[in-house]
Design a protein around this motif. Sequence first.
Motif, PDB file in Angstrom:
ATOM      1  N   GLU A 132      16.382   4.687   1.643  1.00  6.56           N
ATOM      2  CA  GLU A 132      16.183   4.427   2.993  1.00  6.56           C
ATOM      3  C   GLU A 132      14.978   4.750   3.497  1.00  6.56           C
ATOM      4  OE1 GLU A 132      20.512   4.534   5.052  1.00  6.56           O
ATOM      5  OE2 GLU A 132      19.427   6.456   4.817  1.00  6.56           O
ATOM      6  N   THR A 133      14.234   5.888   3.122  1.00  7.90           N
ATOM      7  CA  THR A 133      13.041   6.383   3.330  1.00  7.90           C
ATOM      8  C   THR A 133      11.944   5.464   2.940  1.00  7.90           C
ATOM      9  OG1 THR A 133      13.620   8.682   3.196  1.00  7.90           O
ATOM     10  CG2 THR A 133      11.609   8.359   3.111  1.00  7.90           C
ATOM     11  N   ARG A 134      12.081   4.964   1.845  1.00  9.42           N
ATOM     12  CA  ARG A 134      11.415   4.148   1.060  1.00  9.42           C
ATOM     13  C   ARG A 134      11.247   2.854   2.193  1.00  9.42           C
ATOM     14  NH1 ARG A 134      13.189   4.208  -3.815  1.00  9.42           N
ATOM     15  NH2 ARG A 134      12.145   6.066  -4.373  1.00  9.42           N
ATOM     16  N   TYR A 135      12.370   2.460   2.375  1.00  7.49           N
ATOM     17  CA  TYR A 135      12.737   1.024   3.230  1.00  7.49           C
ATOM     18  C   TYR A 135      11.975   1.233   4.424  1.00  7.49           C
ATOM     19  CZ  TYR A 135      15.012  -1.926   6.699  1.00  7.49           C
ATOM     20  OH  TYR A 135      15.207  -2.611   7.701  1.00  7.49           O
ATOM     21  N   PHE A 136      11.928   2.250   5.137  1.00  5.11           N
ATOM     22  CA  PHE A 136      11.576   2.388   6.515  1.00  5.11           C
ATOM     23  C   PHE A 136       9.919   2.495   6.577  1.00  5.11           C
ATOM     24  CE2 PHE A 136      10.025   4.735  10.278  1.00  5.11           C
ATOM     25  CZ  PHE A 136      10.256   3.707  11.355  1.00  5.11           C
ATOM     26  N   VAL A 137       9.510   3.141   5.698  1.00  4.91           N
ATOM     27  CA  VAL A 137       7.888   3.468   5.615  1.00  4.91           C
ATOM     28  C   VAL A 137       7.604   2.144   5.140  1.00  4.91           C
ATOM     29  CG1 VAL A 137       6.057   4.573   4.472  1.00  4.91           C
ATOM     30  CG2 VAL A 137       8.407   5.911   5.157  1.00  4.91           C
ATOM     31  N   ALA A 138       8.029   1.365   4.279  1.00  5.58           N
ATOM     32  CA  ALA A 138       7.488   0.226   3.839  1.00  5.58           C
ATOM     33  C   ALA A 138       7.409  -1.123   5.079  1.00  5.58           C
ATOM     34  CB  ALA A 138       8.087  -0.388   2.565  1.00  5.58           C
ATOM     35  N   LEU A 139       8.499  -0.954   5.592  1.00  4.57           N
ATOM     36  CA  LEU A 139       8.605  -1.993   6.881  1.00  4.57           C
ATOM     37  C   LEU A 139       7.551  -1.633   7.894  1.00  4.57           C
ATOM     38  CD1 LEU A 139      10.292  -4.414   7.875  1.00  4.57           C
ATOM     39  CD2 LEU A 139      11.820  -2.485   9.015  1.00  4.57           C
ATOM     40  N   ALA A 140       7.463  -0.115   8.403  1.00  7.98           N
ATOM     41  CA  ALA A 140       6.602   0.136   9.173  1.00  7.98           C
ATOM     42  C   ALA A 140       5.199  -0.073   8.837  1.00  7.98           C
ATOM     43  CB  ALA A 140       6.856   1.525   9.716  1.00  7.98           C
ATOM     44  N   ARG A 141       4.777  -0.115   7.717  1.00  5.69           N
ATOM     45  CA  ARG A 141       3.347  -0.438   7.189  1.00  5.69           C
ATOM     46  C   ARG A 141       3.429  -1.792   7.321  1.00  5.69           C
ATOM     47  NH1 ARG A 141       2.740   4.373   6.772  1.00  5.69           N
ATOM     48  NH2 ARG A 141       2.243   5.587   4.769  1.00  5.69           N
ATOM     49  N   GLU A 142       4.387  -2.698   7.285  1.00  3.79           N
ATOM     50  CA  GLU A 142       4.127  -4.063   7.252  1.00  3.79           C
ATOM     51  C   GLU A 142       3.675  -4.438   8.746  1.00  3.79           C
ATOM     52  OE1 GLU A 142       7.525  -7.733   7.464  1.00  3.79           O
ATOM     53  OE2 GLU A 142       8.011  -6.396   6.083  1.00  3.79           O
ATOM     54  N   PHE A 143       4.246  -3.721   9.677  1.00  3.20           N
ATOM     55  CA  PHE A 143       3.763  -4.040  10.912  1.00  3.20           C
ATOM     56  C   PHE A 143       2.427  -3.250  11.591  1.00  3.20           C
ATOM     57  CE2 PHE A 143       7.921  -5.355  10.719  1.00  3.20           C
ATOM     58  CZ  PHE A 143       8.195  -6.579  11.746  1.00  3.20           C
ATOM     59  N   GLY A 144       2.013  -2.533  10.564  1.00  5.91           N
ATOM     60  CA  GLY A 144       0.595  -1.842  10.741  1.00  5.91           C
ATOM     61  C   GLY A 144       0.815  -0.448  11.524  1.00  5.91           C
ATOM     62  N   ILE A 145       1.864   0.126  11.290  1.00  2.13           N
ATOM     63  CA  ILE A 145       2.108   1.638  11.797  1.00  2.13           C
ATOM     64  C   ILE A 145       1.395   2.320  10.692  1.00  2.13           C
ATOM     65  CG2 ILE A 145       3.715   3.409  12.245  1.00  2.13           C
ATOM     66  CD1 ILE A 145       3.741   1.037  14.104  1.00  2.13           C
ATOM     67  N   LYS A 146       0.388   3.158  11.030  1.00  4.19           N
ATOM     68  CA  LYS A 146      -0.433   3.871  10.226  1.00  4.19           C
ATOM     69  C   LYS A 146       0.443   5.034   9.560  1.00  4.19           C
ATOM     70  CE  LYS A 146      -3.817   3.990  13.199  1.00  4.19           C
ATOM     71  NZ  LYS A 146      -3.466   2.821  14.076  1.00  4.19           N
ATOM     72  N   THR A 147       1.075   5.704  10.353  1.00  2.59           N
ATOM     73  CA  THR A 147       1.911   7.134  10.102  1.00  2.59           C
ATOM     74  C   THR A 147       3.194   6.856  10.234  1.00  2.59           C
ATOM     75  OG1 THR A 147       0.036   8.239  11.008  1.00  2.59           O
ATOM     76  CG2 THR A 147       1.890   9.754  10.639  1.00  2.59           C
ATOM     77  N   ALA A 148       4.031   6.987   9.227  1.00  3.44           N
ATOM     78  CA  ALA A 148       5.568   6.395   9.330  1.00  3.44           C
ATOM     79  C   ALA A 148       6.228   7.946   8.623  1.00  3.44           C
ATOM     80  CB  ALA A 148       5.966   5.265   8.714  1.00  3.44           C
ATOM     81  N   GLY A 149       7.362   8.119   9.393  1.00  5.37           N
ATOM     82  CA  GLY A 149       8.276   9.347   8.647  1.00  5.37           C
ATOM     83  C   GLY A 149       9.617   9.123   8.728  1.00  5.37           C
ATOM     84  N   VAL A 150      10.424  10.239   8.582  1.00  3.32           N
ATOM     85  CA  VAL A 150      11.848  10.241   8.871  1.00  3.32           C
ATOM     86  C   VAL A 150      12.440  11.608   9.396  1.00  3.32           C
ATOM     87  CG1 VAL A 150      12.120   8.621   6.682  1.00  3.32           C
ATOM     88  CG2 VAL A 150      11.894  11.189   6.458  1.00  3.32           C
ATOM     89  N   MET A 151      13.495  11.363  10.081  1.00  2.00           N
ATOM     90  CA  MET A 151      14.162  12.620  10.575  1.00  2.00           C
ATOM     91  C   MET A 151      14.965  12.981   9.545  1.00  2.00           C
ATOM     92  SD  MET A 151      14.939  12.040  14.703  1.00  2.00           S
ATOM     93  CE  MET A 151      15.312  13.503  14.731  1.00  2.00           C
ATOM     94  N   VAL A 152      14.962  14.563   9.410  1.00  3.01           N
ATOM     95  CA  VAL A 152      16.010  15.113   8.519  1.00  3.01           C
ATOM     96  C   VAL A 152      17.273  15.663   9.290  1.00  3.01           C
ATOM     97  CG1 VAL A 152      16.252  16.775   6.814  1.00  3.01           C
ATOM     98  CG2 VAL A 152      14.171  15.748   6.884  1.00  3.01           C
ATOM     99  N   GLU A 153      18.437  14.780   9.154  1.00  5.30           N
ATOM    100  CA  GLU A 153      19.374  15.293  10.020  1.00  5.30           C
ATOM    101  C   GLU A 153      20.605  15.481   9.166  1.00  5.30           C
ATOM    102  OE1 GLU A 153      19.102  13.088  14.229  1.00  5.30           O
ATOM    103  OE2 GLU A 153      18.345  11.752  12.522  1.00  5.30           O
ATOM    104  N   VAL A 154      20.309  14.896   7.840  1.00  3.26           N
ATOM    105  CA  VAL A 154      21.603  14.804   7.108  1.00  3.26           C
ATOM    106  C   VAL A 154      21.252  15.733   5.964  1.00  3.26           C
ATOM    107  CG1 VAL A 154      22.976  13.453   5.553  1.00  3.26           C
ATOM    108  CG2 VAL A 154      22.142  12.409   7.841  1.00  3.26           C
ATOM    109  N   PRO A 155      22.277  16.788   5.485  1.00  2.00           N
ATOM    110  CA  PRO A 155      21.943  17.494   4.420  1.00  2.00           C
ATOM    111  C   PRO A 155      21.361  16.767   3.085  1.00  2.00           C
ATOM    112  CG  PRO A 155      23.865  18.235   5.472  1.00  2.00           C
ATOM    113  CD  PRO A 155      23.503  17.060   6.121  1.00  2.00           C
ATOM    114  N   SER A 156      21.879  15.783   2.842  1.00  4.30           N
ATOM    115  CA  SER A 156      21.380  15.133   1.563  1.00  4.30           C
ATOM    116  C   SER A 156      19.898  14.741   1.512  1.00  4.30           C
ATOM    117  CB  SER A 156      22.181  13.684   1.583  1.00  4.30           C
ATOM    118  OG  SER A 156      21.659  12.970   2.635  1.00  4.30           O
TER     119      SER A 156
END
Length: 563
Positions: free
Chosen positions: A396-420
Motif C-alpha cells: 500500500e505504501t508503494r502504491y500511494f507513493v507511486a500514484l502521488a508521483r504520477e500527479f507531480g507530488i514531490k514529497t509523499a508519505g504514509v501515516m503509521v496508525e496500524v501496528p503492522s
Amino acid sequence: MTSELERTIAGTGIGQGVAVGVVARMSDPLPEPADTPSTRSQAEESERARVSLGVVARELEARGQSAGGAAKDVLEAQAMMAEDPMLSDAIDEALAAGKTAERAVFEAFASFRDQLVAMGGYLGERAADLDDVSQRVIADLGGVAAPGVPNPEHPFILVARDLAPADTAMLDLDKVLGLITSDGGPTSHTAILAREKSIVAVVGAADATGLAEGTRVVLDAAAGIVIADPSDEQVADAERRIAERKAAAVAPVTPGALADGTAIPLLANLGSSAGAQAAADAGAEGVGLFRTEFLFLDAGGSAPTVEQQKEHYIRLLEAFGGKKVVVRVLDAGADKPLQFLNDAHEENPALGLRGLRALRASEDILREQLTALAEADAATDAELWVMAPMVSTVEETRYFVALAREFGIKTAGVMVEVPSLALLADKVAAESDFASIGTNDLTQYTLAADRMLGSVAAFQDPWHPAVLRLVGEVGAAGAAAGKPVGICGEAAADPLLAVVLVGLGATSLSMSTPALVDVRASLLTFTLDEARHLAGIALAADGAAESRAAVAAAALTLKEARS
C-alpha cells in the motif's frame, strides 16, 4: 473525615490548563412532554411545530454568525438538524397519530438520537446535539426559556451533564473559568470547542454529578482530575501553575527546540484553512496534519469538485507560504462514513474499508484529490507534503507513493496508525519520503480498544509501553534511512509525552493550536540525551500509568538537579 481520594474526580482533560473556582451548575433539562392526545387540530399542531423549528433554526444560525470559527460550523449544522426533512416527516407522522407538537418533536428527535447512539463513534457523539435542538424547540413551543448556562455575578466553573454547542459557543469567558461535564469524550463538541477557545475543561467526569453548587474546586486538565474542597496547598500549587502558564503564553514565540538547541519543529493540526492564521500567530512552524475529510463531509451527497478542493487548498498553502504543510488525503470510513465513498454497513467499521482502502476502491476520488493538491501546490510557494491514512502494508505504501508521483507530488508519505506498518518500518522508510505517526489510532489498534467507546477508555492511553515501542521502531527506521518521522496524534499535545516521543526518534510534533505554548516550554527543559533517557524509562514500565508516573518522577529529578 473525607479522604483526598474521595475528593478527587477523574475524567478526560482537554488541554493542559488549570483553574480554581466555585461550581455553578447547569439547569436541569426540560421534563419529557406528556404523551396525551392533543386538543388542537393536526393542522394547528403542525403549524406550531413548523414555526418553533424555524425560530430555533434562525436563533442557532444567529449565534453561529456571532461566535464565528468552528462554532459557526457546528451551530449551522444544528440549525440544519432543526429543519431536516426526515425529522419533519417523523414529526408529521406523530402528529397524524394525535400527538401534541411538543410530544411529536420529542419522539422524532429521540428516535434519531437513538440511531446516532447505535452508530457510535463520531456520529454517536453528535446525539447530544439533537437533544439540544429538541429541548430548544420544546421550550419555544411552551413559551419558556430553554435550559442554559447560569449567569451568577461572580466567575465560576461550570458543571453540566454535557454542553450543547450553542451554549459552549456563547460562553462569557470573563466569567467561565473552566468546564466540567459528566458525559462526553475527547471528540464531543464540548471538547472540540473548549480546545478552540482554550477553555480549561475536564469531560467524561461521571462523578461530577455529585458536585454541589458553590463547591470550591481545582480543575486540573493536565492531570484529568477535579479536586473538590481543595486544601490550601493544592490551591497554592494550582495558582502557581496558572501564573507559569500565563507567563509562558506571553513569552516570545520561538521555533521548537530542546534545551541543547536540537530543532524540533512544532506544527499545527487543522481541519480547515480558517484556523491557519491563529496557528501561525501561536508560532506554528507549518501544518503537520491537514484533515481534508471535513471538506468532503461538508459537501453533502457528492464529492467536492477538483476546483472546489483546489480553492480550499490554495487558501491553506498561502497562509503558510514557504513553510511545510502536510495534507492527509481523505480519511473516510469508520466514524466518518461518506455516502459517495463507502456508506455500506460494516459490523466493525474501524477494521473495515476505511482510509486508503476506501480510496483504492474509489480511485477516481483519490486521483481528483491529488490533481487538486498538485495544482494548488503549483500556484503557491508552500512546501506541500501529502500522506495517506490507514496504511497497513508495504505494498500500500508503494502504491500511494507511486500514484502521488504520477500527479507531480514531490514529497509523499504514509501515516503509521496500524501496528503492522510500525513493525515493517524499515521497509516503509525505504519506500516513502516520510512517516507521520497517528497515535490515536495506533493506540486503538495496539490495545484493541475502540477510541470512541467509553467502556474501554482506560486502555486508550498513548503512554502505554507497547504503543511507545512501536513509535520507537518507526523512529529508529526513520533515523537509519534519513527520513523524517512526525507525530500528529493527540499524544504530541501532552508536554511531557512530547519529550518522550522526541527521545524515541520523532523529528517533528503536530498538535492543536492551543497546545503549542505548553509543548514548546516543555521541550526547552530537556536535552536530547535526557529525552532519550526518559524514553528508556517509559519503555521499561509495565503499563501506561506506570510509564507516566516513572517519567514524571525522573523528569522532576532532572529539573531539581539543575536548580
